[in-house]
Design a protein around this motif. Structure first.
Motif, PDB file in Angstrom:
ATOM      1  N   PRO A   1      15.650  -7.200  -8.435  1.00 55.85           N
ATOM      2  CA  PRO A   1      16.056  -7.978  -7.263  1.00 55.85           C
ATOM      3  C   PRO A   1      14.887  -8.659  -6.553  1.00 55.85           C
ATOM      4  CG  PRO A   1      17.037  -5.799  -7.214  1.00 55.85           C
ATOM      5  CD  PRO A   1      16.108  -5.814  -8.376  1.00 55.85           C
ATOM      6  N   SER A   2      13.729  -7.989  -6.483  1.00 56.38           N
ATOM      7  CA  SER A   2      12.626  -8.556  -5.707  1.00 56.38           C
ATOM      8  C   SER A   2      11.537  -9.172  -6.569  1.00 56.38           C
ATOM      9  CB  SER A   2      11.982  -7.459  -4.856  1.00 56.38           C
ATOM     10  OG  SER A   2      12.959  -6.760  -4.157  1.00 56.38           O
ATOM     11  N   TYR A   3      11.304  -8.615  -7.751  1.00 56.65           N
ATOM     12  CA  TYR A   3      10.146  -9.056  -8.531  1.00 56.65           C
ATOM     13  C   TYR A   3      10.555  -9.525  -9.928  1.00 56.65           C
ATOM     14  CZ  TYR A   3       8.087  -6.433  -4.750  1.00 56.65           C
ATOM     15  OH  TYR A   3       7.776  -5.972  -3.506  1.00 56.65           O
TER      16      TYR A   3
ATOM     17  N   LEU B   1      21.075  -9.428  -9.814  1.00 56.49           N
ATOM     18  CA  LEU B   1      21.851  -8.184  -9.729  1.00 56.49           C
ATOM     19  C   LEU B   1      22.540  -8.024  -8.375  1.00 56.49           C
ATOM     20  CD1 LEU B   1      19.216  -5.827 -11.409  1.00 56.49           C
ATOM     21  CD2 LEU B   1      21.081  -7.075 -12.504  1.00 56.49           C
ATOM     22  N   GLY B   2      22.321  -8.962  -7.470  1.00 62.05           N
ATOM     23  CA  GLY B   2      22.861  -8.824  -6.116  1.00 62.05           C
ATOM     24  C   GLY B   2      24.092  -9.673  -5.861  1.00 62.05           C
TER      25      GLY B   2
ATOM     26  N   ASN C   1      24.468  -0.116 -11.239  1.00 58.61           N
ATOM     27  CA  ASN C   1      25.163   1.080 -10.746  1.00 58.61           C
ATOM     28  C   ASN C   1      26.561   0.720 -10.236  1.00 58.61           C
ATOM     29  OD1 ASN C   1      25.273   3.850 -10.285  1.00 58.61           O
ATOM     30  ND2 ASN C   1      24.647   3.637  -8.160  1.00 58.61           N
TER      31      ASN C   1
ATOM     32  N   SER D   1      24.188   0.892  -3.469  1.00 59.08           N
ATOM     33  CA  SER D   1      25.028   2.086  -3.576  1.00 59.08           C
ATOM     34  C   SER D   1      24.208   3.352  -3.812  1.00 59.08           C
ATOM     35  CB  SER D   1      26.035   1.888  -4.710  1.00 59.08           C
ATOM     36  OG  SER D   1      25.349   1.567  -5.909  1.00 59.08           O
ATOM     37  N   PHE D   2      22.881   3.264  -3.637  1.00 63.08           N
ATOM     38  CA  PHE D   2      22.031   4.446  -3.848  1.00 63.08           C
ATOM     39  C   PHE D   2      21.811   5.186  -2.521  1.00 63.08           C
ATOM     40  CE2 PHE D   2      21.280   1.809  -7.497  1.00 63.08           C
ATOM     41  CZ  PHE D   2      21.176   2.718  -8.536  1.00 63.08           C
TER      42      PHE D   2
ATOM     43  N   PHE E   1      21.067  -6.035  -1.206  1.00 64.80           N
ATOM     44  CA  PHE E   1      22.339  -5.499  -1.697  1.00 64.80           C
ATOM     45  C   PHE E   1      22.215  -4.963  -3.126  1.00 64.80           C
ATOM     46  CE2 PHE E   1      23.536  -8.316   1.748  1.00 64.80           C
ATOM     47  CZ  PHE E   1      24.396  -7.493   2.467  1.00 64.80           C
ATOM     48  N   ALA E   2      21.130  -5.357  -3.798  1.00 64.21           N
ATOM     49  CA  ALA E   2      20.932  -4.873  -5.176  1.00 64.21           C
ATOM     50  C   ALA E   2      19.798  -3.862  -5.259  1.00 64.21           C
ATOM     51  CB  ALA E   2      20.640  -6.058  -6.086  1.00 64.21           C
ATOM     52  N   TRP E   3      19.261  -3.443  -4.136  1.00 69.59           N
ATOM     53  CA  TRP E   3      18.123  -2.516  -4.177  1.00 69.59           C
ATOM     54  C   TRP E   3      18.566  -1.111  -4.578  1.00 69.59           C
ATOM     55  CZ3 TRP E   3      14.026  -3.164   0.302  1.00 69.59           C
ATOM     56  CH2 TRP E   3      13.403  -4.412   0.156  1.00 69.59           C
ATOM     57  N   ASP E   4      17.681  -0.444  -5.317  1.00 72.28           N
ATOM     58  CA  ASP E   4      17.914   0.971  -5.596  1.00 72.28           C
ATOM     59  C   ASP E   4      16.934   1.796  -4.750  1.00 72.28           C
ATOM     60  OD1 ASP E   4      15.469   0.775  -6.825  1.00 72.28           O
ATOM     61  OD2 ASP E   4      16.206   1.040  -8.862  1.00 72.28           O
TER      62      ASP E   4
ATOM     63  N   SER F   1      13.294   0.467  -4.774  1.00 72.07           N
ATOM     64  CA  SER F   1      12.983  -0.910  -4.348  1.00 72.07           C
ATOM     65  C   SER F   1      12.266  -0.946  -3.000  1.00 72.07           C
ATOM     66  CB  SER F   1      14.265  -1.732  -4.255  1.00 72.07           C
ATOM     67  OG  SER F   1      14.951  -1.720  -5.468  1.00 72.07           O
TER      68      SER F   1
ATOM     69  N   ARG G   1       8.669   0.159  -3.387  1.00 72.11           N
ATOM     70  CA  ARG G   1       7.844  -0.884  -4.010  1.00 72.11           C
ATOM     71  C   ARG G   1       7.525  -1.991  -3.008  1.00 72.11           C
ATOM     72  NH1 ARG G   1      10.931  -0.177  -8.681  1.00 72.11           N
ATOM     73  NH2 ARG G   1      12.312  -1.856  -8.047  1.00 72.11           N
TER      74      ARG G   1
END
Lengths: 315, 452
Positions: free
Chosen positions: A151-153, A171-172, A258, B216-217, B269-272, B275, B278
């Motif tokens: 998502p970020s990198y 993925l978002g 997920n 969702s994590f 919204f896509a972070w685990d 993330s 990092r």
């Protein structure tokens, strides 16, 4: 003399009495099918223990209540039919499996033709390289994709930005997340189709193409009237096999999204895991995982019947 | 699974016999495992070396009580710990004692041995127990597992002091000093969700947004749950009544999130769970809500960022100040034949001196379930900068929270594991759904969770 004759007669009778029994067992043991069965026994035991038993156990679990204390028959399935999220999962699983299998078959078909026309010397090298995604453990390959789609990198976004474009939420965003999971599945599965189609292509007699060429057939006509009919059985079987495996996929969605965003990439296996292991509702999770079983079963019967008919017609 | 059942009396006898026989080496050798074998599944710690300290503590007990230990460290990565618990519960065999995270005590309650006597003893020793530990571990009036220090963690704000000072004009170290001295209640009271929003806006404009996951994590679920609680949001009551559609707190929390999301990176919204770490270690995020793992890694990989890191308390909302609390437990399977030995070991691990060793070994990551143990030296002295971890533990008016509290537990577990809170936010913000539509969707989901 008389005694000797009697003794011989007795021995002969004993032999003839014991002979057929020992001989029957002996013959049975010497039969190739018996040997084959005995050699297959360990595999059969594995299939029985690791596939048949868990399948029936899952069926039993799917008919219990949440606390697994009461038999509820098909109650879990009727409950699922009333859930909006479940129908979204059904829809997403179908999009995922059908789109992925279509592109895997298409790309595999094209790759097989490309490799087939390569000179024999270089063919083996290309075949080996193209098989790498399929040989690599799926979880490892998916992790590499996750870094590309992060998502970020995201490495892809880095290239897009360098070209003056804007970041894509791989993925978002629902569309791109579905695209990404399908893309990774196609990357992983296309080599399997390629190798199967390549084997089929090699078995098509050259004379058929030569005869068609003499009749003035162009490349498209050769493909349509010779290659495709000759490959029909292998295409049916690979599509069926891949459809079953793709419907049961877990790793890609689990690692990449997920199930997100907003549950829009959940497929049967990941949703079943979220319900069964995540939320402690093993029976409902089992019911989700078994939902496609009858549909795929019917599908398999029709495809395999078609394959058998064509094989009989050709044989 | 061990073969022999051991009562407390047997254990004491074995211990006494062992001590008496210590002078006779031959007898001592034969009597090594007089108390039988205890099979344990501990949570595999993220912090290198933390497992060794736990092993040492357990072995000290084992030697004293002449019990042989078989310890497995099971990672929670890929839900392996949960899968182990599910498999053992189905097979009714496996370890005697296992680590359980958050909702798993509720999930496996029928297969867990009640431990009321042990918890009561610990409460007598160390005072009131963490309220979230009680919510998660005490089911229908019975404690089914013992809250443990190992793996339990909070998720308070972990900020870059320099960036806050430079871009938001806030001295977070002065607002939340690294000790009880110099704390100004007025300044602390002023740190609310509105102040948080203003800081988020300023730091985002400066190119250092807050790293708040909304996927969702568990990191996402934990902080969002704390925010909803501080707005007094109740989706389902303790009795199991679904009130989400009419609950003013839920609407207020969602409205607030709509405003906050304007100042967050679009990819959250896509972070685990990795993330946010990092983003912080890379120097991009100015604030994350996390245990000290990000700081510990920064200390190694980006020391200039670690030196500027400071823990602060969560912002306050209309209903109070809450922080995400992820609790671990040690439970004993009801089918274990070493229940008394397991209880005795859990009691030993829970002793203050051992809790202090565990906290030190985990660099302050692990959090005991007793507020009376929040005075360990690690949180006061660890650094650089020295004292940054003091505010990792709940101070001032901060209260622990788990997403879903105080809803009926089996519903709350599903709300947590199926990310109902963050899904509501994503529908509202990302998909631009109307508030009523979002609440109706949530009500429908929650009805499904009521299944018995």
């Amino acid at each position: 003399m008389a005694d000797g004759t009697a003794a011989l007669a007795q021995t002969g009778a004993a032999r003839s009495a014991a002979g057929p029994r020992r001989g029957g067992l002996h013959r049975m043991m010497r039969r190739q099918s018996t040997t084959a069965f005995l050699l297959c026994l360990p595999l059969l035991a594995l299939v029985l223990g690791l596939m048949i038993f868990p399948a029936f156990y899952a069926g039993w679990l799917a008919m219990l209540n949440k606390s697994m204390e009461r038999f509820v028959g098909l109650g879990n399935f009727t409950f699922l039919f009333r859930r909006e999220t479940f129908w979204n999962v059904v829809w997403q699983s179908c999009i995922f499996a059908i789109t992925a299998v279509f592109f895997k078959a298409l790309i595999g078909f094209i790759l097989a033709h490309l490799v087939h026309v390569l000179p024999a010397k270089g063919q083996r090298k290309w075949r080996g390289m193209l098989l790498v995604p399929w040989v690599m453990p799926l979880a490892i390959g998916t992790l590499a994709w996750w870094w590309l789609l992060d998502p970020s990198y995201s490495a892809f976004n880095w290239v897009i930005r360098a070209a003056g474009g804007e970041n894509i939420a791989w993925l978002g965003d629902t569309f791109w997340a579905r695209f990404s999971v399908i893309l990774v599945n196609v990357w992983y599965g296309a080599p399997f189709f390629m190798i199967m189609y390549l084997a089929a292509l090699k078995s098509v007699p050259e004379q058929l193409y030569e005869a068609a060429a003499i009749d003035g057939a162009n490349a498209w006509q050769k493909l349509w009237h010779i290659t495709l009919p000759m490959m029909r059985n292998i295409i049916s079987i690979t599509v069926l096999f891949s459809l079953i495996v793709t419907f049961a996929n877990f790793d890609i969605v689990r690692i990449l999204t997920n199930g997100g965003p907003r549950d829009t990439t959940h497929i049967f296996a990941t949703y079943s895991f979220a319900l069964g292991i995540g939320s402690g509702d093993i029976p409902l999770g089992a019911a989700v995982s078994l939902f496609m079983f009858p549909i795929l079963g019917v599908f398999a019967i029709f495809i395999l019947r078609g394959v058998r008919r064509r094989a009989d017609a050709m044989g | 699974m061990a073969k022999h059942s051991v009562s407390r009396r047997t254990l004491l006898k074995a211990g006494a016999a062992g001590t008496a026989a210590a002078a006779l080496p031959l007898v001592n050798v034969h009597g090594q495992a007089a108390g039988g074998t205890l099979a344990i599944g501990f949570w595999d710690h993220w912090v290198p070396g933390a497992n060794d300290t736990l092993t040492k503590i357990a072995q000290e007990w084992a030697q004293k009580n002449r019990v042989e230990l078989k310890i497995d460290y099971i990672t929670s990565n890929g839900n392996k710990l949960r899968l182990t618990a599910q498999a053992e519960a189905q097979a009714r065999t496996g370890h005697d004692m296992l680590a359980f995270a958050t909702w798993d005590v509720n999930i496996h309650q029928r297969n867990l041995e009640p431990v009321d006597d042990l918890v009561a003893d610990l409460v007598r020793q160390y005072g009131p127990i963490n309220s979230i530990a009680e919510y998660l571990g005490k089911i229908d009036g019975k404690w089914r597992a013992v809250p443990t220090t190992v793996g339990s963690q909070l998720k308070p704000p972990h900020v870059r002091m320099d960036l806050f000072k430079q871009h938001a004009g806030l001295d977070m170290q002065a607002m939340f000093p690294g000790g009880p001295e110099g704390r100004d209640p007025a300044k602390i009271a002023a740190w609310d969700w509105e102040a948080f929003l203003v800081a988020a806006e300023k730091l985002n404009k400066a190119g250092h947004p807050f790293g708040l996951p909304l996927g969702s994590f568990s990191d996402a679920i934990d902080w969002v749950g704390a925010l909803f609680r501080s707005f007094n949001a109740v989706l389902v009551t303790e009795k199991g009544d679904i009130v989400v559609k009419t609950d003013p707190g839920t609407r207020a929390a969602l409205e607030y999130m709509k405003r906050l999301c304007q100042h967050l990176p679009s990819d959250v919204f896509a972070w685990d769970d990795a993330s946010n770490n990092r983003a912080y270690i890379a120097g991009r995020a100015s604030l994350i809500l996390n245990p000290p793992s990000a700081w510990a890694v920064a200390k190694r990989d980006a020391p200039q960022i670690a030196e500027q890191t400071w823990y602060i308390q969560m912002p306050k909302g209309p209903a109070g100040r809450f922080v995400g609390d992820l609790r671990y437990f040690h439970g004993i399977w009801s089918f274990s034949r070493q229940k008394n030995a397991a209880k005795d070991l859990i009691r030993h691990i829970s002793q203050r001196e051992n809790a202090e060793r565990l906290v030190a070994a985990s660099l302050g990551y692990d959090l005991p379930p007793f507020a009376s143990q929040f005075d360990f030296a690690t949180w006061r002295d660890e650094g650089p900068p020295k004292g940054l971890l003091y505010n990792y533990t709940p101070r001032d008016d901060t209260q622990p929270n788990i997403s879903g509290y105080p809803s009926e537990k089996s519903i709350a577990a599903q709300m947590y594991n199926q990310a109902t809170f963050t899904n509501m936010i994503a529908r509202l913000v990302q998909r631009n759904e109307a508030m009523d539509s979002v609440l109706s969707w949530a009500a429908n989901e929650l009805e499904g969770f009521q299944r018995g």
